[in-house]
Design a protein around this motif. Sequence first.
Motif, mmCIF file in Angstrom:
data_model
loop_
_atom_site.group_PDB
_atom_site.id
_atom_site.type_symbol
_atom_site.label_atom_id
_atom_site.label_comp_id
_atom_site.label_asym_id
_atom_site.label_seq_id
_atom_site.Cartn_x
_atom_site.Cartn_y
_atom_site.Cartn_z
ATOM 1 N N SER A 132 -25.364 3.851 7.462
ATOM 2 C CA SER A 132 -24.602 3.743 6.218
ATOM 3 C C SER A 132 -23.127 3.776 6.595
ATOM 4 C CB SER A 132 -24.937 4.902 5.277
ATOM 5 O OG SER A 132 -24.153 4.791 4.103
ATOM 6 N N LEU A 133 -22.443 2.672 6.410
ATOM 7 C CA LEU A 133 -21.024 2.644 6.767
ATOM 8 C C LEU A 133 -20.242 1.793 5.775
ATOM 9 C CD1 LEU A 133 -20.315 -0.281 8.383
ATOM 10 C CD2 LEU A 133 -21.637 0.841 10.149
ATOM 11 N N SER A 134 -18.982 2.154 5.623
ATOM 12 C CA SER A 134 -18.079 1.402 4.742
ATOM 13 C C SER A 134 -17.301 0.409 5.583
ATOM 14 C CB SER A 134 -17.073 2.345 4.072
ATOM 15 O OG SER A 134 -17.744 3.303 3.295
ATOM 16 N N TRP A 135 -17.044 -0.757 5.014
ATOM 17 C CA TRP A 135 -16.243 -1.748 5.735
ATOM 18 C C TRP A 135 -15.195 -2.341 4.800
ATOM 19 C CZ3 TRP A 135 -17.220 -6.062 2.903
ATOM 20 C CH2 TRP A 135 -18.502 -6.231 2.363
ATOM 21 N N GLN A 136 -14.130 -2.808 5.432
ATOM 22 C CA GLN A 136 -13.075 -3.512 4.690
ATOM 23 C C GLN A 136 -12.471 -4.582 5.588
ATOM 24 O OE1 GLN A 136 -9.701 -1.018 3.666
ATOM 25 N NE2 GLN A 136 -10.056 0.277 5.441
ATOM 26 N N ALA A 137 -11.608 -5.416 5.012
ATOM 27 C CA ALA A 137 -11.051 -6.557 5.750
ATOM 28 C C ALA A 137 -10.443 -6.110 7.065
ATOM 29 C CB ALA A 137 -10.006 -7.265 4.889
ATOM 30 N N TYR A 185 -15.581 -0.353 14.230
ATOM 31 C CA TYR A 185 -14.211 -0.440 14.746
ATOM 32 C C TYR A 185 -13.318 -0.746 13.552
ATOM 33 C CZ TYR A 185 -16.753 -1.136 19.145
ATOM 34 O OH TYR A 185 -17.614 -0.995 20.205
ATOM 35 N N ALA A 186 -12.520 0.230 13.144
ATOM 36 C CA ALA A 186 -11.668 0.040 11.961
ATOM 37 C C ALA A 186 -10.595 -1.007 12.235
ATOM 38 C CB ALA A 186 -11.018 1.360 11.573
ATOM 39 N N GLY A 187 -10.367 -1.881 11.263
ATOM 40 C CA GLY A 187 -9.352 -2.919 11.418
ATOM 41 C C GLY A 187 -7.965 -2.346 11.633
ATOM 42 N N THR A 188 -7.667 -1.230 10.951
ATOM 43 C CA THR A 188 -6.341 -0.612 11.127
ATOM 44 C C THR A 188 -6.154 -0.164 12.572
ATOM 45 O OG1 THR A 188 -7.343 1.432 10.315
ATOM 46 C CG2 THR A 188 -6.057 0.154 8.736
ATOM 47 N N TRP A 189 -7.219 0.365 13.181
ATOM 48 C CA TRP A 189 -7.158 0.804 14.585
ATOM 49 C C TRP A 189 -6.995 -0.398 15.525
ATOM 50 C CZ3 TRP A 189 -11.780 1.777 18.162
ATOM 51 C CH2 TRP A 189 -11.366 2.437 19.330
ATOM 52 N N LEU A 190 -7.760 -1.453 15.273
ATOM 53 C CA LEU A 190 -7.665 -2.649 16.123
ATOM 54 C C LEU A 190 -6.246 -3.219 16.087
ATOM 55 C CD1 LEU A 190 -11.017 -4.451 15.164
ATOM 56 C CD2 LEU A 190 -10.500 -3.326 17.340
ATOM 57 N N ARG A 191 -5.683 -3.333 14.892
ATOM 58 C CA ARG A 191 -4.334 -3.924 14.782
ATOM 59 C C ARG A 191 -3.281 -3.004 15.391
ATOM 60 N NH1 ARG A 191 -3.469 -8.647 10.743
ATOM 61 N NH2 ARG A 191 -5.614 -9.183 10.249
ATOM 62 N N GLN A 192 -3.450 -1.692 15.179
ATOM 63 C CA GLN A 192 -2.492 -0.728 15.731
ATOM 64 C C GLN A 192 -2.485 -0.801 17.256
ATOM 65 O OE1 GLN A 192 -3.187 3.269 14.103
ATOM 66 N NE2 GLN A 192 -2.967 4.061 16.176
ATOM 67 N N GLU A 193 -3.666 -0.850 17.863
ATOM 68 C CA GLU A 193 -3.763 -0.904 19.326
ATOM 69 C C GLU A 193 -3.241 -2.242 19.864
ATOM 70 O OE1 GLU A 193 -4.613 1.428 21.596
ATOM 71 O OE2 GLU A 193 -4.665 2.856 19.934
#
Length: 330
Positions: A132-137, A185-193
């Motif tokens: 069970s996980l939440s996802w966003q753009a 893998y959260a999008g905010t984390w991917l973009r930040q890295e």
Amino acid sequence: MTQAPEIRSSSSFEPGASAGSAAADPATKAQLFDYRQAANPVRHGLTEPIPYHQWGPDLHSSGPSRVIPLDLSQELGTAGPSTSPALAAHFLRIEAGEGLPASANATSSLFFVLEGRGLCRRRAEGPSPAVSLSWQAGDLFVLPAGGAALLEAETSSVLYWVHDGPLLHHLGATASEPRFQATHYAGTWLRQELEALAADPSSANSNRLSLLLANRDLPASRTVTHTLWAMFGMVPAGAVQAPHRHQSVALDLIVDCDPGCHTLVGTELDADGAIRNPTRIDWQAGGAFVTPPGHWHAHVNASGRKALLLPIQDAGLHTYLRSLDIRFAG
Ligand SMILES: [Fe+2]
């Protein structure tokens, strides 16, 4: 008790008289080919080569909730929807408030969220725990072997889904044992890295700014699953990459770009290390294209703004087989 089928042999064999024909045992399925006729069966009419192909965002920009297979099975001569011999890619469009099941006999399913937000739920099944996980753009998540996932959209959503079901179909195997935990893998984390990598002084002269997604369950391959490989990459404005090639296929998703971004691809390099007679594949944000294994390719950003891409490959499997054979021009 079931009786084992008799393995028959015959003494009256059919000779392979001419070029292209096989010697055959008419009593069984056995054939013999002259080595010269079968040493490389990757050719038209036999094992079809993987073609160039691209799909635009118009496929998923409107319409009802649905799974949209990016299907090259006719071109590849494979059974069932497939985008490469081992992988199947799809767009998923899910209207707000609706749910869409994503089910495949696969060891690995990867989802990247192009638009929207929602939930992914999967019941526990055999050795596979519930998910069970939440996802966003901008988010990416991977699921191991298990039951059907239900993707429920809170807002109108588009996802890119790649799994290795065609490989399982070819093997005649059913995926039953999860080999990694479901991972988000959260999008905010991917973009930040990725931004941190771009800002690092060592990146000043690099035209390749990319993160390889990995999993602590898979320390040896450093890949996102044991069969799939995923890279979140930036091609800066004005960048012209040197060509490279690998034996994994790439199912490239363009996350964001302006007109002018493109990939050059071809089978040979010239004396200067450039791709000879390249095919140009122009990028479209939200579109996808195939880079066949073994073909030299180079990404070019002739727009005035950075571009983001997400190639998905079967390079987890190739790494395990030691057959990746990645090479860089020069
Ligand atoms: Fe590549």
